[in-house]
Design an enzyme around this catalytic site. Structure first.
Site, PDB file in Angstrom:
ATOM      1  N   HIS A  22      12.572  12.101   5.976  1.00 23.30           N
ATOM      2  CA  HIS A  22      11.620  11.468   5.062  1.00 23.30           C
ATOM      3  C   HIS A  22      10.496  12.442   4.714  1.00 23.30           C
ATOM      4  O   HIS A  22      10.224  13.402   5.426  1.00 23.30           O
ATOM      5  CB  HIS A  22      11.043  10.199   5.691  1.00 23.30           C
ATOM      6  CG  HIS A  22      10.398   9.292   4.694  1.00 23.30           C
ATOM      7  ND1 HIS A  22       9.064   9.368   4.381  1.00 23.30           N
ATOM      8  CD2 HIS A  22      10.916   8.314   3.919  1.00 23.30           C
ATOM      9  CE1 HIS A  22       8.782   8.457   3.466  1.00 23.30           C
ATOM     10  NE2 HIS A  22       9.887   7.806   3.159  1.00 23.30           N
ATOM     11  N   ASP A  75       9.314   0.195   1.222  1.00 22.28           N
ATOM     12  CA  ASP A  75       8.318  -0.747   0.706  1.00 22.28           C
ATOM     13  C   ASP A  75       7.507  -0.120  -0.417  1.00 22.28           C
ATOM     14  O   ASP A  75       7.318   1.099  -0.443  1.00 22.28           O
ATOM     15  CB  ASP A  75       7.310  -1.095   1.808  1.00 22.28           C
ATOM     16  CG  ASP A  75       7.751  -2.272   2.641  1.00 22.28           C
ATOM     17  OD1 ASP A  75       8.898  -2.704   2.489  1.00 22.28           O
ATOM     18  OD2 ASP A  75       6.949  -2.737   3.455  1.00 22.28           O
ATOM     19  N   PHE A  90       7.461   5.860  -4.552  1.00 21.50           N
ATOM     20  CA  PHE A  90       6.662   7.081  -4.372  1.00 21.50           C
ATOM     21  C   PHE A  90       5.579   7.272  -5.442  1.00 21.50           C
ATOM     22  O   PHE A  90       4.668   8.075  -5.253  1.00 21.50           O
ATOM     23  CB  PHE A  90       7.543   8.345  -4.300  1.00 21.50           C
ATOM     24  CG  PHE A  90       8.406   8.411  -3.078  1.00 21.50           C
ATOM     25  CD1 PHE A  90       7.870   8.712  -1.839  1.00 21.50           C
ATOM     26  CD2 PHE A  90       9.764   8.148  -3.161  1.00 21.50           C
ATOM     27  CE1 PHE A  90       8.667   8.755  -0.702  1.00 21.50           C
ATOM     28  CE2 PHE A  90      10.573   8.190  -2.029  1.00 21.50           C
ATOM     29  CZ  PHE A  90      10.020   8.492  -0.804  1.00 21.50           C
ATOM     30  N   TYR A 138       3.839   0.841  -1.939  1.00 15.21           N
ATOM     31  CA  TYR A 138       2.542   1.120  -1.316  1.00 15.21           C
ATOM     32  C   TYR A 138       1.767  -0.189  -1.192  1.00 15.21           C
ATOM     33  O   TYR A 138       1.825  -1.048  -2.072  1.00 15.21           O
ATOM     34  CB  TYR A 138       1.742   2.091  -2.175  1.00 15.21           C
ATOM     35  CG  TYR A 138       2.332   3.473  -2.304  1.00 15.21           C
ATOM     36  CD1 TYR A 138       2.543   4.281  -1.187  1.00 15.21           C
ATOM     37  CD2 TYR A 138       2.650   3.998  -3.554  1.00 15.21           C
ATOM     38  CE1 TYR A 138       3.069   5.561  -1.315  1.00 15.21           C
ATOM     39  CE2 TYR A 138       3.176   5.285  -3.690  1.00 15.21           C
ATOM     40  CZ  TYR A 138       3.378   6.054  -2.568  1.00 15.21           C
ATOM     41  OH  TYR A 138       3.889   7.314  -2.698  1.00 15.21           O
TER      42      TYR A 138
END
Length: 225
Positions: free
Chosen positions: A187, A64, A77, A66
């Site tokens: 992750h 997704d 990111f 942020y």
């Protein structure tokens, strides 16, 4: 939504005509008119605007966008340059970059420099309601971004995939091109980075692979603003 108008268009215009995408488009339009949605509508396709398909050297796959204010701008990111806080997942990416190739940790999380060098920074879902992680999953974005991943897989040149976490690694069956390199790790989030993201050395491995194939490596250093 600012439309795609570079070489990606050849690959996505067929998706735009499909029933699922027409339904997705109406859903997203309605969401923007009734809720606070991130990223801003004109930034949804920034990953494609900043990184034409012909320039892709590396694909980083996120989930997704942020969902906090003034963060998402269409690159996984990355956060906008005026965002004072660097998200924890990105802080961990910076820590690994420092350990792996000696980058200093910058004072911002704006990763457009990577995108402009050929790093396709793709989330599998391109929009989200404010403060509601996962709120636009299962609405059609995954089908659209799978088509993007298939287009990258079809490129007849060396490309690196950085797949961090199980959702990103679920796409591995789609990645069938023997010219490409798949690098996987846990992750980058604080919950999982210590299980093997730290020490994965993906950035140096990526550049070694690119150089071995006579491709300009990525300058991973994000400068201070």
């Amino acid at each position: 939504m600012a439309m795609i108008n570079n070489d990606w268009l050849e690959y996505v215009q067929g998706e735009f005509r499909k029933t699922y995408y027409k339904e997705l488009y109406q859903f997203v339009r309605n969401e923007y008119s009734t809720h606070v949605i991130y990223p801003p509508a004109d930034d949804i396709f920034n990953a494609f605007h900043f990184t034409p398909l012909s320039k892709v050297k590396v694909l980083i796959l996120g989930q997704d966008p942020y969902h906090g204010e003034h963060q998402a701008h269409g690159l996984c990111f990355s956060v906008l340059p005026d965002q004072p806080e660097i998200p924890p997942s990105l802080q961990n990416i910076y820590k690994e970059l420092q350990e792996d190739i000696g980058c200093y940790i910058p004072n911002n999380g704006y990763l457009k420099k990577w995108a402009e060098q050929g790093v396709l920074m793709l989330n599998t879902v391109l929009t989200v309601r404010a403060h509601q992680a996962g709120s636009h999953q299962g609405k059609g974005w995954e089908q659209f971004t799978d088509a993007i991943i298939e287009a990258v897989n079809a490129q007849d040149r060396p490309i690196v995939y950085l797949l961090w976490g199980k959702p990103a690694q679920s796409k591995i069956p789609m990645l069938t091109n023997p010219k490409h390199l798949i690098l996987k790790a846990p992750h980058t989030s604080p919950l999982s980075a210590y299980r093997g993201f730290f020490g994965c050395r993906h950035f140096s491995q990526t550049n070694e692979f690119l150089k071995k194939n006579n491709i300009e490596p990525i300058d991973w250093q994000i400068e201070n603003l």
